[in-house]
Scaffold this motif. Structure first.
Motif, PDB file in Angstrom:
ATOM      1  N   LEU A  11     -85.419-107.030  49.524  1.00  0.00           N
ATOM      2  CA  LEU A  11     -86.059-106.214  50.548  1.00  0.00           C
ATOM      3  C   LEU A  11     -87.562-106.407  50.476  1.00  0.00           C
ATOM      4  N   ALA A  25     -84.483 -98.044  53.690  1.00  0.00           N
ATOM      5  CA  ALA A  25     -83.608 -99.218  53.728  1.00  0.00           C
ATOM      6  C   ALA A  25     -82.510 -99.104  52.670  1.00  0.00           C
ATOM      7  N   THR A  76     -77.347-105.803  57.775  1.00  0.00           N
ATOM      8  CA  THR A  76     -78.736-105.886  57.310  1.00  0.00           C
ATOM      9  C   THR A  76     -79.686-106.124  58.480  1.00  0.00           C
ATOM     10  N   ILE A  79     -80.112-102.843  60.246  1.00  0.00           N
ATOM     11  CA  ILE A  79     -81.004-101.952  59.491  1.00  0.00           C
ATOM     12  C   ILE A  79     -82.457-102.361  59.704  1.00  0.00           C
ATOM     13  N   GLU A  80     -82.731-103.662  59.689  1.00  0.00           N
ATOM     14  CA  GLU A  80     -84.095-104.131  59.947  1.00  0.00           C
ATOM     15  C   GLU A  80     -84.590-103.610  61.298  1.00  0.00           C
ATOM     16  N   LEU A  83     -85.378 -99.947  61.379  1.00  0.00           N
ATOM     17  CA  LEU A  83     -86.621 -99.640  60.672  1.00  0.00           C
ATOM     18  C   LEU A  83     -87.838-100.283  61.325  1.00  0.00           C
ATOM     19  N   MET A  99     -89.607-104.377  57.855  1.00  0.00           N
ATOM     20  CA  MET A  99     -88.536-104.542  56.871  1.00  0.00           C
ATOM     21  C   MET A  99     -87.892-105.907  57.036  1.00  0.00           C
TER      22      MET A  99
END
Length: 140
Positions: A11, A25, A76, A79-80, A83, A99
């Protein structure tokens, strides 16, 4: 019985509330991917591969998941975006980001496609990845 896998994720963030973004995250990873069974320290580093006035905060997590590697990739990336990540790096053109989550390892599989390469092809060149990865790799 559900098959589980071990994946290591890197990360990194260099914009906004970096520590808050890292914790967010990791929380999202634990809720959407699987049990975060180990987390490295946070490391402050200079930008790699491009110039930036902003330093990065980097870490690695070890996750036990029932998701396939392709599902982990999709989550993932989601999630990026959640964020605040707007664009991905293309052809080695890196830029500031809220992120970045990279799949470093997933069990002992090897994948080499345009969408995903595992193990991560540049992880051994990057101290900001290897230092936190080594910190957690043999911990449970």
């Amino acid at each position: 019985m559900i098959k589980t896998h071990i994946t290591y994720l890197a990360l990194g963030t260099n914009l906004g509330d970096k520590q808050g973004l890292m914790f967010a995250a990791i929380d999202k990873i634990s809720k959407k991917i699987g049990d975060v069974i180990c987390q490295s320290s946070f490391y402050e580093t200079k930008a790699w591969g491009f110039k930036s006035k902003n330093t990065f905060l980097n870490a690695c997590v070890k996750v036990k998941t029932s998701l396939s590697v392709w599902e982990v990739l999709a989550v993932t990336q989601s999630i990026e975006r959640e964020l605040g990540r707007i664009k991905k790096s293309v052809n080695g053109q890196y830029s500031d980001r809220t992120m970045d989550i990279d799949i470093l390892l997933y069990d002992d599989i090897n994948i080499n496609t345009t969408a995903l390469t595992v193990p991560h092809p540049k992880m051994y060149e990057r101290d900001f990845v290897m230092k936190p990865l080594k910190e957690i790799q043999h911990k449970s």
